[in-house]
Scaffold this motif. Structure first.
Motif, PDB file in Angstrom:
ATOM      1  N   VAL A  32       0.812  -1.224   0.000  1.00  0.00           N
ATOM      2  CA  VAL A  32       0.000   0.000   0.000  1.00  0.00           C
ATOM      3  C   VAL A  32       0.843   1.272   0.000  1.00  0.00           C
ATOM      4  O   VAL A  32       0.292   2.366  -0.142  1.00  0.00           O
ATOM      5  N   GLU A  33       2.144   1.151   0.143  1.00  0.00           N
ATOM      6  CA  GLU A  33       2.989   2.347   0.191  1.00  0.00           C
ATOM      7  C   GLU A  33       2.812   3.264  -1.022  1.00  0.00           C
ATOM      8  O   GLU A  33       2.823   4.491  -0.875  1.00  0.00           O
ATOM      9  N   PRO A  34       2.624   2.735  -2.241  1.00  0.00           N
ATOM     10  CA  PRO A  34       2.468   3.636  -3.397  1.00  0.00           C
ATOM     11  C   PRO A  34       1.133   4.378  -3.438  1.00  0.00           C
ATOM     12  O   PRO A  34       0.922   5.174  -4.361  1.00  0.00           O
ATOM     13  N   TYR A  35       0.263   4.153  -2.459  1.00  0.00           N
ATOM     14  CA  TYR A  35      -1.071   4.738  -2.516  1.00  0.00           C
ATOM     15  C   TYR A  35      -1.340   5.760  -1.423  1.00  0.00           C
ATOM     16  O   TYR A  35      -2.400   6.392  -1.400  1.00  0.00           O
ATOM     17  N   TRP A  36      -0.395   5.929  -0.497  1.00  0.00           N
ATOM     18  CA  TRP A  36      -0.545   6.949   0.533  1.00  0.00           C
ATOM     19  C   TRP A  36      -0.281   8.344  -0.042  1.00  0.00           C
ATOM     20  O   TRP A  36       0.545   8.508  -0.935  1.00  0.00           O
ATOM     21  N   PHE A  37      -0.958   9.335   0.516  1.00  0.00           N
ATOM     22  CA  PHE A  37      -0.677  10.729   0.156  1.00  0.00           C
ATOM     23  C   PHE A  37       0.698  11.121   0.685  1.00  0.00           C
ATOM     24  O   PHE A  37       0.989  10.964   1.871  1.00  0.00           O
ATOM     25  N   GLU A  38       1.530  11.626  -0.190  1.00  0.00           N
ATOM     26  CA  GLU A  38       2.826  12.185   0.177  1.00  0.00           C
ATOM     27  C   GLU A  38       2.957  13.506  -0.578  1.00  0.00           C
ATOM     28  O   GLU A  38       2.839  13.541  -1.799  1.00  0.00           O
ATOM     29  N   LEU A  41       5.028  13.869  -3.720  1.00  0.00           N
ATOM     30  CA  LEU A  41       4.640  13.021  -4.849  1.00  0.00           C
ATOM     31  C   LEU A  41       3.216  13.309  -5.340  1.00  0.00           C
ATOM     32  O   LEU A  41       2.713  12.614  -6.218  1.00  0.00           O
ATOM     33  N   ALA A  42       2.603  14.346  -4.777  1.00  0.00           N
ATOM     34  CA  ALA A  42       1.180  14.585  -5.034  1.00  0.00           C
ATOM     35  C   ALA A  42       0.853  14.807  -6.503  1.00  0.00           C
ATOM     36  O   ALA A  42      -0.219  14.412  -6.970  1.00  0.00           O
ATOM     37  N   ILE A  46      -0.470  11.238  -9.184  1.00  0.00           N
ATOM     38  CA  ILE A  46      -1.708  11.908  -8.782  1.00  0.00           C
ATOM     39  C   ILE A  46      -2.772  10.963  -8.242  1.00  0.00           C
ATOM     40  O   ILE A  46      -3.710  11.419  -7.576  1.00  0.00           O
ATOM     41  N   TRP A  47      -2.648   9.668  -8.510  1.00  0.00           N
ATOM     42  CA  TRP A  47      -3.638   8.739  -7.965  1.00  0.00           C
ATOM     43  C   TRP A  47      -3.644   8.761  -6.431  1.00  0.00           C
ATOM     44  O   TRP A  47      -4.654   8.436  -5.805  1.00  0.00           O
ATOM     45  N   ARG A  48      -2.525   9.157  -5.840  1.00  0.00           N
ATOM     46  CA  ARG A  48      -2.438   9.208  -4.382  1.00  0.00           C
ATOM     47  C   ARG A  48      -3.463  10.182  -3.784  1.00  0.00           C
ATOM     48  O   ARG A  48      -3.857  10.030  -2.622  1.00  0.00           O
ATOM     49  N   LEU A  49      -3.856  11.201  -4.549  1.00  0.00           N
ATOM     50  CA  LEU A  49      -4.848  12.158  -4.065  1.00  0.00           C
ATOM     51  C   LEU A  49      -6.161  11.464  -3.718  1.00  0.00           C
ATOM     52  O   LEU A  49      -6.902  11.921  -2.843  1.00  0.00           O
ATOM     53  N   ILE A  50      -6.462  10.377  -4.404  1.00  0.00           N
ATOM     54  CA  ILE A  50      -7.711   9.645  -4.201  1.00  0.00           C
ATOM     55  C   ILE A  50      -7.506   8.398  -3.349  1.00  0.00           C
ATOM     56  O   ILE A  50      -8.231   8.159  -2.386  1.00  0.00           O
ATOM     57  N   GLY A 104      -0.162  22.698   3.404  1.00  0.00           N
ATOM     58  CA  GLY A 104       1.218  22.399   3.773  1.00  0.00           C
ATOM     59  C   GLY A 104       1.397  21.338   4.836  1.00  0.00           C
ATOM     60  O   GLY A 104       2.513  20.900   5.118  1.00  0.00           O
ATOM     61  N   ARG A 105       0.322  20.898   5.437  1.00  0.00           N
ATOM     62  CA  ARG A 105       0.371  19.838   6.441  1.00  0.00           C
ATOM     63  C   ARG A 105      -1.008  19.201   6.553  1.00  0.00           C
ATOM     64  O   ARG A 105      -1.982  19.854   6.207  1.00  0.00           O
ATOM     65  N   PRO A 106      -1.066  17.963   6.972  1.00  0.00           N
ATOM     66  CA  PRO A 106       0.043  17.075   7.287  1.00  0.00           C
ATOM     67  C   PRO A 106       0.781  16.596   6.030  1.00  0.00           C
ATOM     68  O   PRO A 106       0.252  16.713   4.922  1.00  0.00           O
ATOM     69  N   GLU A 107       1.979  16.069   6.240  1.00  0.00           N
ATOM     70  CA  GLU A 107       2.757  15.569   5.117  1.00  0.00           C
ATOM     71  C   GLU A 107       2.111  14.334   4.496  1.00  0.00           C
ATOM     72  O   GLU A 107       2.241  14.080   3.306  1.00  0.00           O
TER      73      GLU A 107
END
Length: 202
Positions: A32-38, A41-42, A46-50, A104-107
């Motif tokens: 699941v690491e590639p799917y967390w919001f960072e 990498l936002a 861009i899929w992490r946004l969802i 700007g937060r959270p990371e």
């Protein structure tokens, strides 16, 4: 099958997916690491946004959020089709993530609670509009006030949740509320266009 039941089933599927994802995270965290919001990498991923909204930090976290997501969906399911429901989910999840990025937060963050807060406001606004914005409809006004007070208390540092600092909860939940406003506007616009399309020609 009615549109309402289809919408409820869709929310159940989202809840089940989040439970499955957490189970996978327990067994294989790298899955699941590639799917967390960072933040960094936002926009490159861009899929992490969802996808981050479906990820959780504990079984208790995902269990309560999955149940709450289905509950708020059931409350307002009569106003949606599967298409408009998914549209609303995508609008609220994406825009809330963008707001969090801009703040700007959270990371990093995860969980359905952002969508839940946004969906509750979204549904209450739909009901309030149907009541012609009446300030005497207490079944709408009271939950709306309680929702705003709940998020306001988080800004003051009050929360019963220990998993995340109150200020970070305030930011992400406020992001959900803000994202609900364009979702409501676009939903109303789509309904107006549908009404015009279905209107008989004179």
């Amino acid at each position: 099958m009615s549109d309402r039941n289809q919408v409820v089933i869709t929310s159940l599927l989202l809840a089940i997916i989040s439970l499955w994802l957490f189970g996978m995270a327990v067994e294989q965290p790298s899955f699941v690491e590639p799917y967390w919001f960072e933040r960094e990498l936002a926009f490159s991923e861009i899929w992490r946004l969802i996808t981050t909204h479906a990820l959780h930090l504990s079984w208790q976290h995902v269990g309560w959020n999955a149940a709450a997501l289905v509950f708020v969906t059931v409350l307002f399911a009569q106003h949606f089709t599967v298409r408009t429901y998914i549209n609303g989910v995508l609008i609220i999840t994406t825009l809330s993530s963008l707001f969090i990025y801009g703040f700007g937060r959270p990371e990093s963050f995860g969980g359905w609670s952002v969508l839940i807060h946004g969906w509750l406001l979204f549904g209450l606004l739909i009901e309030w509009r149907r009541a012609n914005w009446s300030t005497r409809d207490y079944l709408i006004i009271i939950p709306l006030v309680l929702l705003l007070l709940k998020v306001g208390s988080e800004w003051l540092g009050w929360t019963f949740l220990e998993i995340t600092p109150a200020r970070e909860l305030a930011i992400v939940h406020t992001a959900g509320l803000i994202a609900a406003l364009p979702a409501f506007y676009l939903h109303r616009r789509a309904l107006r266009q549908l009404a015009l399309k279905d209107a008989p020609e004179s």
